[in-house]
Design a protein around this motif. Structure first.
Motif, PDB file in Angstrom:
ATOM      1  N   ASN A 233       0.943 -13.460  28.181  1.00  0.00           N
ATOM      2  CA  ASN A 233      -0.153 -13.138  27.263  1.00  0.00           C
ATOM      3  C   ASN A 233       0.258 -13.323  25.809  1.00  0.00           C
ATOM      4  O   ASN A 233      -0.551 -13.757  24.976  1.00  0.00           O
ATOM      5  N   ARG A 234       1.503 -13.004  25.501  1.00  0.00           N
ATOM      6  CA  ARG A 234       1.960 -13.132  24.113  1.00  0.00           C
ATOM      7  C   ARG A 234       1.973 -14.583  23.668  1.00  0.00           C
ATOM      8  O   ARG A 234       1.573 -14.906  22.547  1.00  0.00           O
ATOM      9  N   VAL A 235       2.441 -15.461  24.542  1.00  0.00           N
ATOM     10  CA  VAL A 235       2.498 -16.863  24.136  1.00  0.00           C
ATOM     11  C   VAL A 235       1.091 -17.451  24.028  1.00  0.00           C
ATOM     12  O   VAL A 235       0.799 -18.247  23.126  1.00  0.00           O
ATOM     13  N   VAL A 236       0.177 -17.023  24.895  1.00  0.00           N
ATOM     14  CA  VAL A 236      -1.204 -17.510  24.825  1.00  0.00           C
ATOM     15  C   VAL A 236      -1.904 -16.995  23.572  1.00  0.00           C
ATOM     16  O   VAL A 236      -2.721 -17.701  22.963  1.00  0.00           O
ATOM     17  N   SER A 237      -1.575 -15.780  23.154  1.00  0.00           N
ATOM     18  CA  SER A 237      -2.239 -15.184  21.985  1.00  0.00           C
ATOM     19  C   SER A 237      -2.016 -15.995  20.715  1.00  0.00           C
ATOM     20  O   SER A 237      -2.796 -15.893  19.766  1.00  0.00           O
ATOM     21  N   CYS A 238      -0.976 -16.809  20.687  1.00  0.00           N
ATOM     22  CA  CYS A 238      -0.712 -17.642  19.505  1.00  0.00           C
ATOM     23  C   CYS A 238      -1.872 -18.583  19.209  1.00  0.00           C
ATOM     24  O   CYS A 238      -2.115 -18.951  18.053  1.00  0.00           O
ATOM     25  N   PHE A 239      -2.612 -18.983  20.249  1.00  0.00           N
ATOM     26  CA  PHE A 239      -3.615 -20.025  20.087  1.00  0.00           C
ATOM     27  C   PHE A 239      -4.931 -19.512  19.521  1.00  0.00           C
ATOM     28  O   PHE A 239      -5.875 -20.286  19.347  1.00  0.00           O
ATOM     29  N   VAL A 240      -4.977 -18.227  19.208  1.00  0.00           N
ATOM     30  CA  VAL A 240      -6.095 -17.711  18.416  1.00  0.00           C
ATOM     31  C   VAL A 240      -6.103 -18.410  17.058  1.00  0.00           C
ATOM     32  O   VAL A 240      -7.156 -18.652  16.466  1.00  0.00           O
ATOM     33  N   ASN A 241      -4.903 -18.746  16.583  1.00  0.00           N
ATOM     34  CA  ASN A 241      -4.765 -19.526  15.350  1.00  0.00           C
ATOM     35  C   ASN A 241      -5.010 -20.999  15.684  1.00  0.00           C
ATOM     36  O   ASN A 241      -4.248 -21.595  16.444  1.00  0.00           O
ATOM     37  N   PRO A 242      -6.055 -21.608  15.140  1.00  0.00           N
ATOM     38  CA  PRO A 242      -6.384 -22.994  15.509  1.00  0.00           C
ATOM     39  C   PRO A 242      -5.338 -24.012  15.076  1.00  0.00           C
ATOM     40  O   PRO A 242      -5.369 -25.161  15.539  1.00  0.00           O
ATOM     41  N   ASP A 243      -4.417 -23.615  14.197  1.00  0.00           N
ATOM     42  CA  ASP A 243      -3.394 -24.545  13.727  1.00  0.00           C
ATOM     43  C   ASP A 243      -2.188 -24.632  14.668  1.00  0.00           C
ATOM     44  O   ASP A 243      -1.340 -25.513  14.511  1.00  0.00           O
ATOM     45  N   VAL A 244      -2.095 -23.714  15.626  1.00  0.00           N
ATOM     46  CA  VAL A 244      -0.947 -23.716  16.537  1.00  0.00           C
ATOM     47  C   VAL A 244      -1.073 -24.879  17.514  1.00  0.00           C
ATOM     48  O   VAL A 244      -2.110 -25.072  18.147  1.00  0.00           O
ATOM     49  N   GLN A 245       0.003 -25.655  17.622  1.00  0.00           N
ATOM     50  CA  GLN A 245       0.036 -26.814  18.512  1.00  0.00           C
ATOM     51  C   GLN A 245       0.764 -26.505  19.821  1.00  0.00           C
ATOM     52  O   GLN A 245       0.288 -26.823  20.914  1.00  0.00           O
ATOM     53  N   ILE A 246       1.946 -25.909  19.685  1.00  0.00           N
ATOM     54  CA  ILE A 246       2.819 -25.583  20.814  1.00  0.00           C
ATOM     55  C   ILE A 246       3.373 -24.190  20.546  1.00  0.00           C
ATOM     56  O   ILE A 246       3.646 -23.840  19.391  1.00  0.00           O
ATOM     57  N   ALA A 247       3.552 -23.402  21.590  1.00  0.00           N
ATOM     58  CA  ALA A 247       4.139 -22.072  21.422  1.00  0.00           C
ATOM     59  C   ALA A 247       5.195 -21.843  22.494  1.00  0.00           C
ATOM     60  O   ALA A 247       5.119 -22.396  23.597  1.00  0.00           O
ATOM     61  N   THR A 248       6.178 -21.018  22.155  1.00  0.00           N
ATOM     62  CA  THR A 248       7.240 -20.694  23.102  1.00  0.00           C
ATOM     63  C   THR A 248       7.780 -19.306  22.793  1.00  0.00           C
ATOM     64  O   THR A 248       7.366 -18.668  21.817  1.00  0.00           O
ATOM     65  N   LEU A 249       8.696 -18.829  23.641  1.00  0.00           N
ATOM     66  CA  LEU A 249       9.241 -17.480  23.513  1.00  0.00           C
ATOM     67  C   LEU A 249      10.737 -17.502  23.214  1.00  0.00           C
ATOM     68  O   LEU A 249      11.457 -18.409  23.643  1.00  0.00           O
ATOM     69  N   VAL A 250      11.179 -16.472  22.495  1.00  0.00           N
ATOM     70  CA  VAL A 250      12.605 -16.224  22.291  1.00  0.00           C
ATOM     71  C   VAL A 250      12.860 -14.734  22.456  1.00  0.00           C
ATOM     72  O   VAL A 250      11.932 -13.921  22.426  1.00  0.00           O
ATOM     73  N   LYS A 251      14.129 -14.394  22.619  1.00  0.00           N
ATOM     74  CA  LYS A 251      14.520 -12.990  22.562  1.00  0.00           C
ATOM     75  C   LYS A 251      15.917 -12.905  21.965  1.00  0.00           C
ATOM     76  O   LYS A 251      16.706 -13.853  22.069  1.00  0.00           O
ATOM     77  N   PRO A 252      16.242 -11.786  21.323  1.00  0.00           N
ATOM     78  CA  PRO A 252      17.587 -11.642  20.764  1.00  0.00           C
ATOM     79  C   PRO A 252      18.625 -11.586  21.884  1.00  0.00           C
ATOM     80  O   PRO A 252      18.354 -11.092  22.983  1.00  0.00           O
ATOM     81  N   PHE A 253      19.804 -12.103  21.604  1.00  0.00           N
ATOM     82  CA  PHE A 253      20.902 -11.942  22.550  1.00  0.00           C
ATOM     83  C   PHE A 253      21.239 -10.460  22.669  1.00  0.00           C
ATOM     84  O   PHE A 253      21.304  -9.741  21.668  1.00  0.00           O
ATOM     85  N   ALA A 254      21.433 -10.017  23.892  1.00  0.00           N
ATOM     86  CA  ALA A 254      21.781  -8.618  24.127  1.00  0.00           C
ATOM     87  C   ALA A 254      23.234  -8.366  23.732  1.00  0.00           C
ATOM     88  O   ALA A 254      24.057  -9.293  23.736  1.00  0.00           O
ATOM     89  N   PRO A 255      23.581  -7.132  23.381  1.00  0.00           N
ATOM     90  CA  PRO A 255      24.978  -6.817  23.071  1.00  0.00           C
ATOM     91  C   PRO A 255      25.892  -7.209  24.236  1.00  0.00           C
ATOM     92  O   PRO A 255      25.614  -6.897  25.390  1.00  0.00           O
TER      93      PRO A 255
END
Length: 228
Positions: A112-134
């Motif tokens: 859902n988070r990655v899809v929510s990016c496309f509310v902005n009409p300027d978004v072309q491609i979206a992807t996910l990241v996360k911080p490296f864990a300790p």
């Protein structure tokens, strides 16, 4: 906005042949991925080039399309699957979400988070990241890193550690910078998906073996969302 979830799944693999069919807690991996994705998307399909995977998906009641064996990447397979599915359903989709077939623990909220990016009409491609864990190995080349601009768009992806932390011993780097690990989940506007799959492999892509560098080299923007 009509969203199509596609799970590219191929049998051949140099490291783990047949990985989508590996059994986890009594179910093939591809079934876990499909069930998670189906919680989020009304339209969800597996795209494969292998009859055994096709049959496995049909056994658990999933939707599946057969695609070419010649695709270089999951993105290429998604583009062909999109055309097949749109033709079969007589539907036009706005966004395709590419869910890796070996990610059984993907969460609906991440989709859902990655899809929510496309509310902005300027978004072309979206992807996910996360911080490296300790304690997680930031130097592992199988965990691509990404750096972002102030608009949360990717500047560069690398198997090397980026950025280089000057003036620190490498053992101190993890505590000196908040490194981000790329999660291989993509979403694309359908017109952009067709455009990027027509591009030729690029020098940076070939050097790092990361297909998203082809898109960046050709001027496409990748919006990045952070997840847990």
């Amino acid at each position: 906005m009509k969203i199509l979830g596609i799970i590219p799944a191929r049998y051949a693999s140099t490291r783990f042949p047949g990985k989508p069919l590996a059994v986890i807690a009594g179910k093939p991996m591809i079934q876990w991925v499909y069930e998670r994705a189906s919680e989020t998307f009304e339209w969800c399909y597996v795209a494969t080039d292998n009859d055994t995977i096709k049959q496995a998906v049909e056994v658990f009641g999933g939707k599946v399309v057969m695609t070419s064996e010649l695709h270089r990447s999951g993105t290429d397979r998604c583009a062909e699957a999109l055309d097949i599915i749109q033709s079969e359903l007589n539907e036009q989709f706005d966004v395709v979400v590419n869910i890796q077939g070996d990610e059984p623990f993907i969460q609906p909220q991440q989709l859902n988070r990655v899809v929510s990016c496309f509310v902005n009409p300027d978004v072309q491609i979206a992807t996910l990241v996360k911080p490296f864990a300790p304690g997680e190995d930031v130097f592992n080349p199988n965990s691509p890193k990404v750096i972002l601009n102030r608009n949360s768009e990717a500047i560069y992806f690398s198997r090397s550690v980026i950025p280089y932390v000057r003036g620190k011993e490498q053992s101190q780097w993890p505590g000196s910078f908040r490194f981000l690990k790329h999660i291989g989940l993509y979403a694309y506007r359908t017109d952009i998906l067709h455009k990027i799959t027509r591009l030729q492999p690029s020098p940076l892509e070939l050097a790092e073996s990361l297909e998203q560098l082809r898109w960046l080299e050709n001027g496409y923007r990748i919006t990045v969302v952070e997840t847990d």
